[in-house]
Design a protein around this motif. Sequence first.
Motif, short mmCIF file in Angstrom:
data_model
loop_
_atom_site.label_atom_id
_atom_site.label_comp_id
_atom_site.label_asym_id
_atom_site.label_seq_id
_atom_site.Cartn_x
_atom_site.Cartn_y
_atom_site.Cartn_z
N THR A 63 -2.62 10.56 6.90
CA THR A 63 -1.46 11.07 7.65
C THR A 63 -0.18 10.80 6.86
O THR A 63 0.69 11.68 6.75
CB THR A 63 -1.37 10.41 9.03
N VAL A 64 -0.08 9.61 6.30
CA VAL A 64 1.08 9.28 5.47
C VAL A 64 1.11 10.15 4.22
O VAL A 64 2.17 10.68 3.83
CB VAL A 64 1.06 7.78 5.09
N VAL A 65 -0.05 10.33 3.58
CA VAL A 65 -0.12 11.17 2.38
C VAL A 65 0.30 12.60 2.70
O VAL A 65 1.09 13.24 1.99
CB VAL A 65 -1.54 11.15 1.78
N ALA A 120 -9.61 0.80 0.57
CA ALA A 120 -9.28 -0.63 0.63
C ALA A 120 -8.94 -1.08 2.04
O ALA A 120 -9.16 -2.25 2.39
CB ALA A 120 -8.10 -0.92 -0.31
N THR A 121 -8.39 -0.18 2.85
CA THR A 121 -7.93 -0.57 4.19
C THR A 121 -8.88 -0.12 5.30
O THR A 121 -8.78 -0.62 6.42
CB THR A 121 -6.55 0.03 4.47
N GLU A 172 0.83 -1.20 0.00
CA GLU A 172 0.00 0.00 0.00
C GLU A 172 0.87 1.26 0.00
O GLU A 172 0.57 2.23 -0.70
CB GLU A 172 -0.92 0.00 1.22
N PHE A 173 1.96 1.21 0.78
CA PHE A 173 2.87 2.36 0.82
C PHE A 173 3.55 2.54 -0.54
O PHE A 173 3.73 3.67 -1.02
CB PHE A 173 3.92 2.17 1.90
N PHE A 174 3.90 1.43 -1.19
CA PHE A 174 4.52 1.51 -2.52
C PHE A 174 3.54 2.10 -3.52
O PHE A 174 3.95 2.85 -4.43
CB PHE A 174 4.96 0.11 -2.97
N ALA A 213 -4.31 8.21 -5.03
CA ALA A 213 -3.77 6.96 -4.53
C ALA A 213 -4.12 6.77 -3.06
O ALA A 213 -4.47 5.67 -2.62
CB ALA A 213 -2.26 6.91 -4.74
N GLY A 214 -4.03 7.87 -2.30
CA GLY A 214 -4.41 7.81 -0.89
C GLY A 214 -5.87 7.45 -0.71
O GLY A 214 -6.23 6.67 0.18
#
Length: 219
Positions: free
Chosen positions: A190-192, A181-182, A11-13, A174-175
Amino acid sequence: MLTVRDFGFNEFFFLLTGLWWTIGLSLVAFAGGVPGGLAIALARVANGPLRRYFAKGVIELFQGTPLLMQLFLVYFGLGLLGFELSPWTAAAIAFTLHASAFLGEIWRGCIEAVPKGQTEAATALALSYWTRMRYVILPQAFRISLPATVGFFVQLIKGTSLAAIIGFTELARAGQIISNATWQPLLVYTVVGAIYFALCWPLSRYSKHLESKYALADR
């Protein structure tokens, strides 16, 4: 049965893939906006009123309308006229036009900020308009414009998130896909947000550094 995935390396990729497309769109739009913006800036300071009014109209059109609407007009409008564009192509065209208008106005102000004595001295030396611009005015205007130009590039990067509305999968889109999906929107966004910050913050700091540097040099 609905399957919910955990947020992991895959997911991070996928987010990093979206980041790649964000950077790519930003660079293409900026690269296309540089010649377009220069042409608009030169038209804005030209002697002919027709060129000045046309360039001013272009600037006011793009500054006075939302970027989202510009994306819609390029993608759906050209599609209705028979030009089937991919989301990537439509986004690249819309953002290039957007960048051209804004860079043109930024650079117009910087050209006019060059002391008039420079133009008068070049004219006294019998330099032609293009020679005067190339060797006297534009180099000085370029130096003045650097902080604002870098600052606009930061805004352009963040603005690419709107391209998701026409189906272009950049970082924000993408985020959204990973979040759906998750079912972990707080973690995903937060990651985005952290990725956007890591990309934009150094550029913002560099813009402020250039502004301070040139301000001290002009004292």
